[in-house]
Design a protein around this motif. Structure first.
Motif, PDB file in Angstrom:
ATOM      1  N   GLN A  72       0.778  -1.311   0.050  1.00 26.89           N
ATOM      2  CA  GLN A  72       0.151  -0.038  -0.023  1.00 26.89           C
ATOM      3  C   GLN A  72       0.760   1.335   0.040  1.00 26.89           C
ATOM      4  OE1 GLN A  72      -3.087  -0.387   3.083  1.00 26.89           O
ATOM      5  NE2 GLN A  72      -4.366  -1.377   1.663  1.00 26.89           N
ATOM      6  N   ALA A  73       2.051   0.930   0.623  1.00 22.01           N
ATOM      7  CA  ALA A  73       3.105   2.388   0.705  1.00 22.01           C
ATOM      8  C   ALA A  73       3.048   2.958  -0.943  1.00 22.01           C
ATOM      9  CB  ALA A  73       4.152   1.989   1.260  1.00 22.01           C
ATOM     10  N   LEU A  74       3.152   1.813  -1.699  1.00 18.38           N
ATOM     11  CA  LEU A  74       3.618   2.280  -3.225  1.00 18.38           C
ATOM     12  C   LEU A  74       2.376   2.472  -3.906  1.00 18.38           C
ATOM     13  CD1 LEU A  74       6.415  -0.327  -4.123  1.00 18.38           C
ATOM     14  CD2 LEU A  74       6.830   1.889  -2.753  1.00 18.38           C
ATOM     15  N   GLY A 122      15.937   2.078 -12.009  1.00 19.16           N
ATOM     16  CA  GLY A 122      15.475   3.264 -12.394  1.00 19.16           C
ATOM     17  C   GLY A 122      16.519   4.155 -12.747  1.00 19.16           C
ATOM     18  N   VAL A 123      17.615   4.045 -12.131  1.00 18.93           N
ATOM     19  CA  VAL A 123      18.947   4.771 -12.275  1.00 18.93           C
ATOM     20  C   VAL A 123      19.928   4.302 -13.314  1.00 18.93           C
ATOM     21  CG1 VAL A 123      18.798   6.059 -10.327  1.00 18.93           C
ATOM     22  CG2 VAL A 123      20.059   4.048 -10.451  1.00 18.93           C
ATOM     23  N   THR A 124      19.384   3.268 -14.223  1.00 19.41           N
ATOM     24  CA  THR A 124      20.254   2.585 -15.175  1.00 19.41           C
ATOM     25  C   THR A 124      20.138   3.306 -16.560  1.00 19.41           C
ATOM     26  OG1 THR A 124      18.712   0.903 -15.757  1.00 19.41           O
ATOM     27  CG2 THR A 124      20.596   0.374 -14.067  1.00 19.41           C
ATOM     28  N   GLY A 162      16.852  -7.422  -3.996  1.00 16.46           N
ATOM     29  CA  GLY A 162      17.171  -6.051  -3.682  1.00 16.46           C
ATOM     30  C   GLY A 162      16.609  -5.625  -2.292  1.00 16.46           C
ATOM     31  N   SER A 163      15.510  -5.076  -1.984  1.00 13.25           N
ATOM     32  CA  SER A 163      14.869  -4.810  -0.985  1.00 13.25           C
ATOM     33  C   SER A 163      14.818  -6.260  -0.082  1.00 13.25           C
ATOM     34  CB  SER A 163      13.475  -4.332  -0.870  1.00 13.25           C
ATOM     35  OG  SER A 163      13.533  -2.858  -1.785  1.00 13.25           O
ATOM     36  N   ASP A 164      14.321  -7.249  -0.706  1.00 16.67           N
ATOM     37  CA  ASP A 164      14.189  -8.265   0.096  1.00 16.67           C
ATOM     38  C   ASP A 164      15.508  -9.256  -0.019  1.00 16.67           C
ATOM     39  OD1 ASP A 164      13.276 -10.642   1.371  1.00 16.67           O
ATOM     40  OD2 ASP A 164      12.221 -11.497  -0.597  1.00 16.67           O
ATOM     41  N   TRP A 216      24.836  -4.302  -8.795  1.00 14.81           N
ATOM     42  CA  TRP A 216      24.820  -2.925  -8.079  1.00 14.81           C
ATOM     43  C   TRP A 216      26.196  -2.676  -7.490  1.00 14.81           C
ATOM     44  CZ3 TRP A 216      21.434  -1.268 -11.065  1.00 14.81           C
ATOM     45  CH2 TRP A 216      20.263  -1.560 -11.193  1.00 14.81           C
ATOM     46  N   THR A 217      27.181  -3.556  -7.690  1.00 13.30           N
ATOM     47  CA  THR A 217      28.236  -3.673  -6.906  1.00 13.30           C
ATOM     48  C   THR A 217      29.174  -2.257  -7.156  1.00 13.30           C
ATOM     49  OG1 THR A 217      28.455  -5.836  -7.230  1.00 13.30           O
ATOM     50  CG2 THR A 217      30.107  -5.051  -6.158  1.00 13.30           C
ATOM     51  N   THR A 218      29.009  -1.309  -6.265  1.00 13.51           N
ATOM     52  CA  THR A 218      29.683  -0.138  -6.382  1.00 13.51           C
ATOM     53  C   THR A 218      31.254  -0.061  -6.657  1.00 13.51           C
ATOM     54  OG1 THR A 218      27.756   1.034  -5.429  1.00 13.51           O
ATOM     55  CG2 THR A 218      29.976   2.274  -5.685  1.00 13.51           C
ATOM     56  N   LEU A 219      31.800   0.258  -7.512  1.00 13.11           N
ATOM     57  CA  LEU A 219      33.115   0.580  -7.815  1.00 13.11           C
ATOM     58  C   LEU A 219      33.736  -0.903  -7.811  1.00 13.11           C
ATOM     59  CD1 LEU A 219      34.052   3.646  -5.661  1.00 13.11           C
ATOM     60  CD2 LEU A 219      33.431   3.566  -8.343  1.00 13.11           C
ATOM     61  N   SER A 232      18.213   7.663  -2.511  1.00 14.37           N
ATOM     62  CA  SER A 232      16.891   7.147  -1.601  1.00 14.37           C
ATOM     63  C   SER A 232      16.838   5.538  -2.170  1.00 14.37           C
ATOM     64  CB  SER A 232      15.839   8.092  -2.180  1.00 14.37           C
ATOM     65  OG  SER A 232      15.776   8.430  -3.458  1.00 14.37           O
ATOM     66  N   ILE A 233      17.464   5.188  -2.757  1.00 16.64           N
ATOM     67  CA  ILE A 233      17.320   3.735  -3.375  1.00 16.64           C
ATOM     68  C   ILE A 233      18.375   2.591  -2.691  1.00 16.64           C
ATOM     69  CG2 ILE A 233      17.519   2.099  -5.372  1.00 16.64           C
ATOM     70  CD1 ILE A 233      16.577   4.643  -7.110  1.00 16.64           C
ATOM     71  N   TYR A 234      19.711   3.264  -2.642  1.00 15.93           N
ATOM     72  CA  TYR A 234      20.706   2.530  -1.987  1.00 15.93           C
ATOM     73  C   TYR A 234      20.573   2.450  -0.677  1.00 15.93           C
ATOM     74  CZ  TYR A 234      24.176   6.113  -2.052  1.00 15.93           C
ATOM     75  OH  TYR A 234      24.909   7.210  -2.258  1.00 15.93           O
ATOM     76  N   LYS A 246      11.546   3.148   5.988  1.00 18.28           N
ATOM     77  CA  LYS A 246      10.351   3.353   6.773  1.00 18.28           C
ATOM     78  C   LYS A 246       9.803   2.113   7.388  1.00 18.28           C
ATOM     79  CE  LYS A 246       9.645   7.686   4.471  1.00 18.28           C
ATOM     80  NZ  LYS A 246       8.681   8.555   3.678  1.00 18.28           N
ATOM     81  N   ASN A 247       9.657   1.122   6.545  1.00 23.49           N
ATOM     82  CA  ASN A 247       9.397  -0.193   7.336  1.00 23.49           C
ATOM     83  C   ASN A 247      10.039  -0.415   8.646  1.00 23.49           C
ATOM     84  OD1 ASN A 247       7.296  -0.325   5.131  1.00 23.49           O
ATOM     85  ND2 ASN A 247       8.555  -1.869   3.853  1.00 23.49           N
ATOM     86  N   ILE A 248      11.265  -0.314   8.453  1.00 25.72           N
ATOM     87  CA  ILE A 248      12.087  -0.778   9.571  1.00 25.72           C
ATOM     88  C   ILE A 248      11.930   0.096  10.753  1.00 25.72           C
ATOM     89  CG2 ILE A 248      14.534  -0.560  10.673  1.00 25.72           C
ATOM     90  CD1 ILE A 248      15.482  -1.407   7.798  1.00 25.72           C
TER      91      ILE A 248
END
Ligand code: FAD
Lengths: 374, 399
Positions: free
Chosen positions: A277-279, A341-343, B134-136, B159-162, B379-381, B389-391
């Motif tokens: 729902q948040a989304l 989204g950022v690719t 990702g999130s999960d 998404w492995t940075t550098l 706001s993604i990584y 916010k879930n946490i």
């Protein structure tokens, strides 16, 4: 009051949608954007063959007799396809000036070529120091016998590097930011003294910085009356503002659709992320913005096309909405796609970048809010 | 309660200022002030200067070579570092895997890895996320099966940075699928990037920069001694690390520096009839962000004060992450709006040292939109802001 497209507009919309679906996939767009000229000459030829380049010009001029509403129908779809072809520069900007103040001979010389797709044209609508004030023109034109000599600098000339003709507003009298005293000149790009520094823009399009160093043109180059260029310039920029807002609304709708679609297909925690729902509420907000923007776009465009007293407010209103809620919608689309989204490879980021660029063009949200508050 | 620094803290502030004034290399300063990215070599050179000074392990306990600084000292340091516009230390070794190793690693691992991390002799990257996780994160699928005296690792991290510069990667891998909770089958593992079967594929971000990678592991042999702590406890270790990461992401001092720079920039802006500092709409928004940032600054100080040094911050770090990144992104947008038309030229080449052509726009202008685009990632990584916010909802509010 009638919000439906007329038969001709239906046909126009239909043919553009078909063209984009069948011949303008995103990877083709990326190829054209990366090419030397920044767009596809073949696609532009198709535009001309299908008559799209003639839409906002009168039948007398050899056009289709369309108005701002017809351009809106087109631009909204160009936005959906994220087209890179120079419709704004040629048709809305350069064409907008020529159709308003060009003499029969000048139209013959320039506008015919624009409509047939054989000539590339643009308008040098801003200068480095001007920010969003189109009357702030420091470029000078000085009479010298039967000629005019132009000196100065122009910034962000769309497609400046590929244009054959650049329409240059220059100051022939008055203070640097006075509305009177601006004269419009049709200057072939290869005129001696024109120095064009072309570059890519962050939205995948092209522009150029233009320096005029003793650029000499004959009096035939003057479009409209001496010192009287502002009205045509102002009306043309209003048209262009509406046009990019229509493009933006098309982009916003695509971003909303793609985000909803992605949220149904991307699973985390064993369920589609669209089930959170948040989304959901945020996607509902995106939809609401699209509807609001579509409504305001229709009102604004019809008001301008019908010459309503509120025309100026109408233009500022839609530009403000695009630059605020529209920009936020773009950020949300990226956010809800997560890392994808950022690719570079996903189209979403490119729609977002164009939306961001549009927010900065022809007055940002603050600029237009000031006009509305005044 | 008081807001001013003590005499001892003022002395420390002077020492830090002097260090950045005298030791921060001029060539790097110039590059950074022109908005250029540093080469990996520059980055390492800088981190080794910090090491020489004894300031590499800011959050590390003294026994492992850390500074042992108080929260206020760390705050002072971060402020001066930002004011000098010095590069951020790459977090993967010093802020992430280092703390995990000194907290959970074996004596042998500490001796083997910590000195090189502190001295920036080894470049680390973080292998948590996967294409499907990702999130999960707990759903991660990269397998590590024990065969004799080594694990065999197969799977994909992304998404492995550098990661393209990395010598080592720390990974969360699945060592056991036969567990009641998915989290229990996850282990924390250190993998040499030169191992046969490791391959790195670039991912280009929306601003055209190669910053992240997809990393494939195909039957990569990893010695058992590279497992950190207990098998199956990787999730707990990884979470501790994520909380460190989140607090670091807030970037308060950087935001303060950027806002101050923006204030100066708009006072003297060359675009428009009058400087942008006369534009009420713009200045009000800038001031509003300053208020938010001041509040966050003190939220961070309160959080730091509550945490005795060395101990990881708790779920409150999620608040810092969410608010900190929102503020960063708001500042990015202000820069774009200040730039107006000159946010549009895409001219990254003109910030390379060998550029000899005509410049277009000012650095702060033409870099503004690229920065804005790139930092949508913030706001993604580090766990997206939604996940934070879930946490907070679960662990702070108990919902
Ligand atoms: C530039 C960049 C650098 C990175 N560097 C690294 C790195 O070095 N190492 C590493 O391991 N990882 C790294 N990451 C990965 C990062 O941690 C993940 O992108 C992040 O965890 C989100 O995962 P995802 O991209 O798969 O998005 P998804 O998990 O698919 O999320 C998509 C959207 O759904 C939302 N969402 C998901 N679940 C929920 C929920 N339960 N409730 C509400 N909303 C939800 C998300 O917030 C997001 O908006 C990096 C990412 C980026 C963009």
């Amino acid at each position: 009051m009638d919000f439906s497209l007329n038969e001709v507009q239906e046909m126009l919309a239909d043919s553009i949608e078909k063209f984009i679906d069948n011949e303008y996939p995103f990877d083709a767009r990326q190829t054209y954007a990366a090419s030397e000229s920044g767009f596809s000459a073949d696609v532009w030829k198709t535009f001309a063959e299908l008559g799209w380049t003639t839409v906002p010009f009168s039948e007398d001029d050899g056009g289709f007799n369309g108005d701002q509403v017809d351009v809106m129908v087109m631009m909204q779809r160009f936005g959906r396809g994220l087209l890179v072809e120079p419709f704004l520069a040629n048709i809305v900007l350069a064409g907008g000036i020529l159709k308003r103040v060009g003499s029969a001979a000048q139209k013959q010389q320039w506008l015919q070529g624009i409509m047939s797709g054989e000539l590339q044209a643009t308008l040098a609508f801003t200068e480095p120091q001007a920010r969003y004030d189109i009357a702030n023109i420091a470029t000078t034109a000085t009479a010298d016998g039967a000629d005019w000599v132009l000196n100065g600098q122009k910034g962000l000339v769309f497609n400046g590097g590929t244009s054959d003709l650049i329409i240059v507003p220059a100051r022939t009298s008055g203070k640097q930011d006075a509305e009177s005293g601006i004269t419009l000149f049709a200057v072939p790009a290869d005129t001696a003294g024109m120095s064009i520094n072309a570059y890519h823009t962050v939205d995948g399009l092209r522009a150029a910085e233009l320096t005029l160093n003793d650029v000499r043109v004959s009096r035939d180059a003057v479009l409209g009356g001496k010192d009287e260029g502002f009205v045509a310039l102002d009306e043309t920029i209003d048209d262009a503002t509406l046009a990019i807002c229509a493009e933006a609304v098309g982009i916003m709708q695509v971003l909303k659709d793609k985000t909803v679609e992605y949220s149904k297909n991307r699973s985390q925690f064993g369920v589609p992320i669209g089930s959170f729902q948040a989304l959901q509420h945020r996607m509902v907000d995106m939809l609401t913005v699209c509807e609001q923007a579509q409504s305001l776009l229709l009102w604004a465009t019809m008001t301008v096309a019908e010459g309503g007293a509120e025309a100026k407010r109408a233009v500022s209103s839609i530009k403000y909405l695009v630059g605020t809620s529209g920009q936020t919608l773009g950020e949300e689309a990226v956010q809800l796609h997560g890392g994808m989204g950022v690719t570079w490879d996903l189209d979403v980021a490119h729609y977002f970048k164009r939306l961001t660029a549009i927010s900065q063009l022809f007055g940002n949200a603050d600029w237009h809010l000031d006009k509305l508050a005044a | 309660m008081h807001v001013t620094f003590s005499p001892g803290e003022l002395v420390f502030q002077e020492e830090v200022r002097a260090f950045f004034r005298d030791e921060y290399p001029e060539d790097m300063r110039q590059k950074r002030d022109k908005g250029m990215e540093l080469d990996p070599d520059d980055q390492i050179r800088w981190q080794q200067l910090l090491y020489k000074k004894g300031w590499a392990g800011i959050n590390w306990p003294v026994e492992y070579g850390g500074t042992g600084w108080t929260p206020v000292q760390k705050y002072i340091y971060a402020t001066e570092e930002a004011n000098a516009n010095a590069p951020l230390v790459i977090p993967f070794g010093l802020s992430m895997v280092g703390p995990v190793i000194y907290t959970f690693g074996s004596e042998e691992q500490k001796q083997r890895f910590l000195p090189d991390i502190l001295a920036s002799k080894v470049w680390w990257c973080q292998g948590y996320s996967e294409p499907g996780s990702g999130s999960d994160l707990a759903s991660l699928k990269t397998r590590a099966d024990l065969v004799g005296d080594h694990f065999v690792v197969s799977g994909t991290k992304t998404w492995t940075t550098l990661g393209q510069h990395a010598d080592w990667i720390f990974c969360l891998v699945r060592t056991n699928t036969d567990v009641a909770r998915r989290q229990e089958g996850i282990s924390f593992m250190l993998i040499d990037m030169k191992s046969p079967g490791v391959s790195v594929k670039p991912i280009i971000l929306l601003d055209g920069v190669h910053e992240v990678n997809e990393i494939h592991f195909e039957n990569v042999e990893v010695p058992v001694e590279n497992l950190v702590g207990e098998e199956g406890k990787g999730w707990t270790y990884g979470k501790v690390l994520l909380q460190h990461e989140r607090a670091n992401i807030a970037g308060v001092a950087r935001s303060r520096y950027r806002l101050r720079r923006l204030r100066n920039q708009v006072k003297s802006s060359v675009r428009g009839a009058a400087p942008l500092s006369g534009d009420k709409n713009f200045m009000r928004r800038l001031a509003a962000v300053e208020v938010e940032l001041k509040a966050l600054e003190y939220t961070e100080l309160r959080t730091l004060a509550a945490v005795s040094s060395g101990k990881a911050p708790g779920p409150e770090s999620s608040i810092l992450k969410v608010k900190g990144t929102e503020i960063q992104q708001a500042i990015d947008m202000l820069y774009v709006q200040a730039a107006g038309y000159y946010a549009l030229p895409y001219v990254p080449d003109q910030y390379r040292p060998d550029f000899a052509d005509q410049y277009i726009g000012e650095e702060a202008e033409t870099q503004s939109s690229l920065r804005y685009f790139n930092y949508r990632k913030a706001s993604i990584y580090g766990g997206s802001n939604e996940i934070q916010k879930n946490i907070i909802a679960k662990h702070v509010l108990g919902l």
